[in-house]
Design a protein around this motif. Sequence first.
Motif, PDB file in Angstrom:
ATOM      1  N   THR A 113       0.843  -1.205   0.000  1.00 22.68           N
ATOM      2  CA  THR A 113       0.000   0.000   0.000  1.00 22.68           C
ATOM      3  C   THR A 113       0.876   1.252   0.000  1.00 22.68           C
ATOM      4  OG1 THR A 113      -0.155  -0.156   2.421  1.00 22.68           O
ATOM      5  CG2 THR A 113      -1.967  -1.073   1.140  1.00 22.68           C
ATOM      6  N   ASN A 114       1.596   1.448  -1.066  1.00 27.06           N
ATOM      7  CA  ASN A 114       2.474   2.612  -1.172  1.00 27.06           C
ATOM      8  C   ASN A 114       1.665   3.906  -1.179  1.00 27.06           C
ATOM      9  OD1 ASN A 114       4.937   1.193  -1.327  1.00 27.06           O
ATOM     10  ND2 ASN A 114       4.613   0.762  -3.492  1.00 27.06           N
ATOM     11  N   LEU A 115       2.261   4.961  -0.629  1.00 24.80           N
ATOM     12  CA  LEU A 115       1.620   6.275  -0.644  1.00 24.80           C
ATOM     13  C   LEU A 115       1.562   6.807  -2.072  1.00 24.80           C
ATOM     14  CD1 LEU A 115       3.396   7.714   2.508  1.00 24.80           C
ATOM     15  CD2 LEU A 115       0.988   7.115   2.322  1.00 24.80           C
ATOM     16  N   LYS A 116       0.440   7.394  -2.439  1.00 26.13           N
ATOM     17  CA  LYS A 116       0.234   7.831  -3.814  1.00 26.13           C
ATOM     18  C   LYS A 116      -0.031   9.327  -3.944  1.00 26.13           C
ATOM     19  CE  LYS A 116      -1.860   3.344  -4.907  1.00 26.13           C
ATOM     20  NZ  LYS A 116      -3.104   2.652  -5.370  1.00 26.13           N
ATOM     21  N   HIS A 117      -0.179  10.034  -2.829  1.00 28.08           N
ATOM     22  CA  HIS A 117      -0.527  11.452  -2.913  1.00 28.08           C
ATOM     23  C   HIS A 117       0.688  12.293  -3.325  1.00 28.08           C
ATOM     24  CE1 HIS A 117       1.135  11.035   1.178  1.00 28.08           C
ATOM     25  NE2 HIS A 117       1.519  12.293   1.049  1.00 28.08           N
TER      26      HIS A 117
END
Length: 269
Positions: free
Chosen positions: A82-86
């Motif tokens: 669940t890598n950060l995407k923002h």
Amino acid sequence: MVSKKAVATGGAVTVVVVVVVLSVLLTPRTAKFKATFMKRCEAYGETSHICEQTLATFEQAYVGKDHSDFSEGNYDQLFAETNLKHPCGKTMFWSKREDLIHKFTGKGDCFIALKDTFLGHVLDGLKWCGKEGNKALSSLSASGKKKKSQYEELHVKPKINPVTSFWNKASAKFAQHACGHVTAMLDGERKEPYDPKSFFGGVEVPNLQPSKVTHLTVVLVGKESGCTCESLGSLRKDLHQSIGCTCKAVARSHVEQCIEENTPCGACW
């Protein structure tokens, strides 16, 4: 648990064996927790398949493990999936200002706080723990009335439980993802607004990457006069020397007005 019951059928007696899964009977809180997890996950915009997969990986991190001395490394797989995407340039840190921060970041896409990320949104306000050696039974709970998030309440400790461990890991990942100009909202009404033992001071500041982050703006809410980063205790010393730092004092009423009027990014201070 297995029970037997005799049933008469046309003169013959049939023995019906009823198998009851013990963990289902004994863990209603687990069912409530999973339902809350799935509901929040899907509300965030993820598919039920992704939510189920994320929940399974999340449970693998702590079920059957000792909750009193828990390693942050147990969550490595969860964060790998669940890598950060923002946009990393919109990172907003905070400490002791939960009453304002999420109203502020929730008004638009100007800033992103940890709670606005996928895992932060799903797990905020929840508590969970496992039991060493018990793979089938876990004790989880979702409080009916929402209190302060664990991110606000918990501090860095030598021995950490599954909840504290998660927020330590999430805070570190959040800071490592940050880039460019980042912002932190602190409580100017406190005698020492910057707490080096908070998640912001103890985890996020040390994990800011000097090769990525150029500047930190501290927004000191509730202080009427000016401020400097050097006046905030050990912040300037804890912050990497190559990262610039600016402090801006802002009245609480002004921030509340910005929230109400949905003031464009940067105009609030």
